[in-house]
Design a protein around this motif. Structure first.
Motif: not given
Length: 382
Positions: A268, A222-223, A226, A219, A205
């Protein structure tokens, strides 16, 4: 008379030793009944243990064969003559059982009994039960000497019963020791698995926040990753509670689970990762050891991401000719000495896990810089 007294004294010594060596309560009660019948010279003997409302909750007999006992049916509950004896706190001797006002008589198939001797079994000044003897051999009734002998034996029995009860309490406090060990296991699982996974999500994050304006699509990707990791964390928590392996191992197998950890580290922590994972070697690791091995790898990679400031990580595993599984994890970051570094739960946990599955971990400096973790695990033939 002197010879008889000596034999009785010797018998009491042997009885005390025999009772002291028996720790199972049911077996102990049977031993008491057998010894009393032999020492006092009775045809039949029994031990009754008091339960609620002064009724008998256990009744162990000696001298009645299995077939007769089956024909008699239910064991005594502590009413009638036995109940009268339970209510009192003193010994009782009778020439004829049937003449006592509380006698109910015997059920069908019960052998005839006339003479009777009953004495209390006392544990910590509390009447635990009664020792019953019937049908004095070679005489029409039990003597005062028989009563004293039975009281002595009952006193020995009381001490033995107390010891057996204490042993049962110790064992109960130990399912308590098992609870403490289980708590320790879960805490290690949470630290090595769940907390490290959540930390990985945090890194993801943070990375997403740095590109949110210039690359919204990346973005969002990646969210989404997550969120998927957090879903796996929830499933892992359930698995840890029931002592199962992490979900990634169950679903993907050990090789794929390790590759997923390497992917997380690469994305990450911006670390370049290379791997040489032998599928044949990984298949030699037992299912019982796989869960601990994946947690060891997870912890090592997490430590590299947080503390080593490495730009490269290499992981490889092989199976040696002596059937030892060997995995090496190398990084080019900051080296640390495990003998002098401030030790947290992580380092202690991975070493503890390695020992639990019969393996070991060696940590050494890597030239020109960095650290090498070497995991060794004997597997034997499968």
């Amino acid at each position: 008379m002197a010879d008889r007294a000596q034999r009785q004294a010797a018998g009491l010594v042997e009885a005390g030793l025999a009772l002291a060596s028996e720790h199972d309560l049911d077996a102990l009660l049977q031993r008491i009944a057998d010894l009393a019948r032999e020492l006092v010279g009775a045809q039949y003997a029994a031990v009754g243990v008091i339960g609620e409302k002064t009724l008998l909750r256990r009744f162990v007999h000696s001298g009645i064969d299995v077939t007769t006992a089956h024909e008699i049916g239910d064991l005594p509950q502590g009413r009638g003559l036995l109940g009268a004896l339970l209510e009192g706190g003193r010994p009782m001797r009778l020439r004829e059982i049937s003449e006592h006002h509380a006698s109910y008589g015997f059920p069908p198939h019960h052998p005839p009994m006339h003479s009777f001797l009953g004495v209390p079994i006392v544990v910590r000044e509390k009447v635990y039960g009664r020792l019953y003897l019937t049908e004095k051999r070679g005489d029409s009734q039990f003597s005062k000497d028989d009563e004293r002998l039975a009281l002595t034996l009952a006193a020995q029995a009381g001490v033995a019963i107390q010891n057996a009860n204490l042993l049962e309490e110790i064992k109960a406090r130990s399912e308590d020791l098992a609870v403490l060990e289980e708590r320790d296991r879960i805490s290690k699982e949470l630290h090595d698995g769940v907390i490290q996974s959540i930390y990985s999500v945090g890194l993801a994050l943070q990375g997403a926040m740095t590109i949110v304006e210039r690359d919204p699509k990346e973005t969002m990707k990646r969210m989404d990753e997550a969120i998927g990791t957090l879903d796996n964390v929830v499933r892992d928590v359930r698995s840890y509670i029931f002592g199962l392996q992490p979900k990634s191992v169950e679903e993907y197998g050990l090789k794929r689970a390790i590759e997923e950890l390497l992917k997380d580290l690469e994305v990450n922590a911006l670390v370049e990762v290379t791997e040489e994972l032998s599928e044949a070697a990984l298949q030699k690791v037992s299912s019982d050891a796989s869960g601990d091995l994946i947690q060891i790898v997870r912890e090592i990679l997490s430590n590299i991401a947080r503390h080593a400031h490495a730009s490269e990580v290499h992981i490889a595993c092989v199976m040696r000719e002596d059937e030892t599984f060997v995995m090496k994890i190398e990084d080019n970051g900051r080296h640390f000495d495990p003998r002098t570094v401030a030790r947290g739960d992580g380092l202690n946990n991975i070493q503890g896990r390695a020992r639990r599955i019969g393996g070991a971990i060696a940590i050494s400096a890597r030239s020109p810089k960095g650290t090498m973790h070497t995991i060794s695990l004997p597997t034997g033939s499968r």
